[in-house]
Design a protein around this motif. Structure first.
Motif, PDB file in Angstrom:
ATOM      1  N   CYS A  33      22.103  13.162  14.439  1.00  0.00           N
ATOM      2  CA  CYS A  33      21.724  11.706  14.105  1.00  0.00           C
ATOM      3  C   CYS A  33      21.078  11.271  12.901  1.00  0.00           C
ATOM      4  O   CYS A  33      19.937  11.735  12.542  1.00  0.00           O
ATOM      5  CB  CYS A  33      20.948  11.069  15.371  1.00  0.00           C
ATOM      6  SG  CYS A  33      20.642   9.387  15.026  1.00  0.00           S
ATOM      7  N   CYS A  36      17.359   9.657  14.018  1.00  0.00           N
ATOM      8  CA  CYS A  36      16.253  10.097  14.871  1.00  0.00           C
ATOM      9  C   CYS A  36      16.345  11.603  14.794  1.00  0.00           C
ATOM     10  O   CYS A  36      15.726  12.329  15.677  1.00  0.00           O
ATOM     11  CB  CYS A  36      16.497   9.540  16.299  1.00  0.00           C
ATOM     12  SG  CYS A  36      17.807  10.104  17.310  1.00  0.00           S
ATOM     13  N   SER A  38      18.441  13.707  16.638  1.00  0.00           N
ATOM     14  CA  SER A  38      18.670  14.192  17.891  1.00  0.00           C
ATOM     15  C   SER A  38      20.065  14.608  17.636  1.00  0.00           C
ATOM     16  O   SER A  38      20.852  14.294  16.893  1.00  0.00           O
ATOM     17  CB  SER A  38      18.770  13.162  18.963  1.00  0.00           C
ATOM     18  OG  SER A  38      19.224  12.325  18.785  1.00  0.00           O
ATOM     19  N   CYS A  48      23.315   8.813  16.909  1.00  0.00           N
ATOM     20  CA  CYS A  48      23.370   8.893  18.323  1.00  0.00           C
ATOM     21  C   CYS A  48      23.632   7.625  18.992  1.00  0.00           C
ATOM     22  O   CYS A  48      23.472   6.435  18.418  1.00  0.00           O
ATOM     23  CB  CYS A  48      22.131   9.418  18.619  1.00  0.00           C
ATOM     24  SG  CYS A  48      20.778   8.482  18.840  1.00  0.00           S
ATOM     25  N   CYS A  51      20.774   5.101  18.824  1.00  0.00           N
ATOM     26  CA  CYS A  51      20.377   4.428  17.464  1.00  0.00           C
ATOM     27  C   CYS A  51      21.693   3.450  17.192  1.00  0.00           C
ATOM     28  O   CYS A  51      21.256   2.507  16.452  1.00  0.00           O
ATOM     29  CB  CYS A  51      20.370   5.679  16.150  1.00  0.00           C
ATOM     30  SG  CYS A  51      18.650   6.370  16.652  1.00  0.00           S
TER      31      CYS A  51
HETATM   32 ZN   LIG Z   1      19.546   8.438  16.827  1.00  0.00          ZN
END
Ligand SMILES: [Zn+2]
Ligand SMILES: [Zn+2]
Length: 258
Positions: A33, A36, A38, A48, A51
């Motif tokens: 992402c 963030c 991830s 993601c 988000c």
């Molecule tokens: Zn994210």
């Protein structure tokens, strides 16, 4: 084997190899992402799910067309909120994509202080939509990014407002850099009060000789506004230079201030 069978065999093998290669890449260098970091599915549009959700929560909403502050549509009189109704009309229109909080705030900070320019690919289109819905895109002749002082421009390597203005550009709409910052000023967020912010930017801007603002409708472009002091000062300078109308387009308005 005839030729058609060989071709189809090679094609299938090729696709399988490509699939395997893709899976290996995804395993070794998983897509992450942009906000963030991830791990995400590659077809998730770069962010993601959390988000994307967080970003949508900080976008839209009713806001005052005088200062950009979030306010219920019932609290708006003559397009303005109670906070700025009494103030002198500085801008001829105002649009924003959202408010400065959560994921939108994280993204803007990422662009500005961590060089994550790629996040503009997500912010740019939503900013473009806000501009198109703001009611003055068709009336605008020139986009004017809020300028950085040359020292800060060199330190950062780019002016985020200029990059954002490129997302608002359509045919016939040009970006002018004839509004310049002539005085190096500390960041507005380092100031504690609104009067300090006003003083901080007073006399900090000027227009270049040979500018083309006279009689034109210009739209100031910025990433964030807190007290509006910078935008007001830029607007004042542009009007003094003969601009017929000054509109404002910002990505995010910091709430709780006016
Ligand atoms: Zn994210
Ligand atoms: Zn207002």
């Amino acid at each position: 084997m005839n030729r058609a069978i060989v071709q189809s065999f090679l094609q299938t093998a090729g696709q399988q190899t490509k699939g395997l290669w893709h899976t290996a890449c995804q395993f070794l260098w998983p897509a992450v992402c942009g906000v963030c970091l991830s791990a995400i599915e590659e077809d998730n549009g770069g962010l993601c799910r959390g988000c994307w959700q967080g970003l949508s929560e900080t976008l839209g909403g009713d806001y005052c067309r005088g200062c950009g502050k979030g306010v219920s549509r019932y609290g708006i009189v003559q397009n303005r909120c109670g906070g700025c109704l009494e103030e002198e009309v500085i801008y001829d229109g105002f649009c924003r994509a959202g408010f400065y909080d959560g994921v939108l705030k994280q993204m803007l900070l990422g662009v500005k202080f961590r060089d994550k320019i790629e996040l503009l690919d997500y912010l740019g289109p939503v900013f473009g939509q806000a501009f198109a819905a703001g009611g003055f895109a068709e009336k605008t002749d020139i986009l004017v990014p809020v300028p950085l002082h040359w020292r800060r421009r060199i330190q950062r390597g780019f002016n985020q407002s200029f990059l954002l203005a490129q997302y608002l550009q359509n045919e016939g709409l040009r970006i002018s850099e004839d509004l310049v910052r002539i005085r190096y000023t500390p960041h507005q967020w380092q100031m504690e009060t609104d009067s300090q912010r006003r003083r901080n930017v007073m006399g900090a801007f000027a227009v270049r000789k040979g500018h083309h603002f006279e009689g034109k409708s210009v739209c100031l472009v910025d990433d964030i506004t807190t007290s509006g002091a910078t935008l007001r000062e830029c607007s004042r300078v542009l009007k003094q230079a003969g601009a017929a109308a000054v509109y404002v387009a910002v990505v995010a308005v910091a709430e709780g201030t006016n």
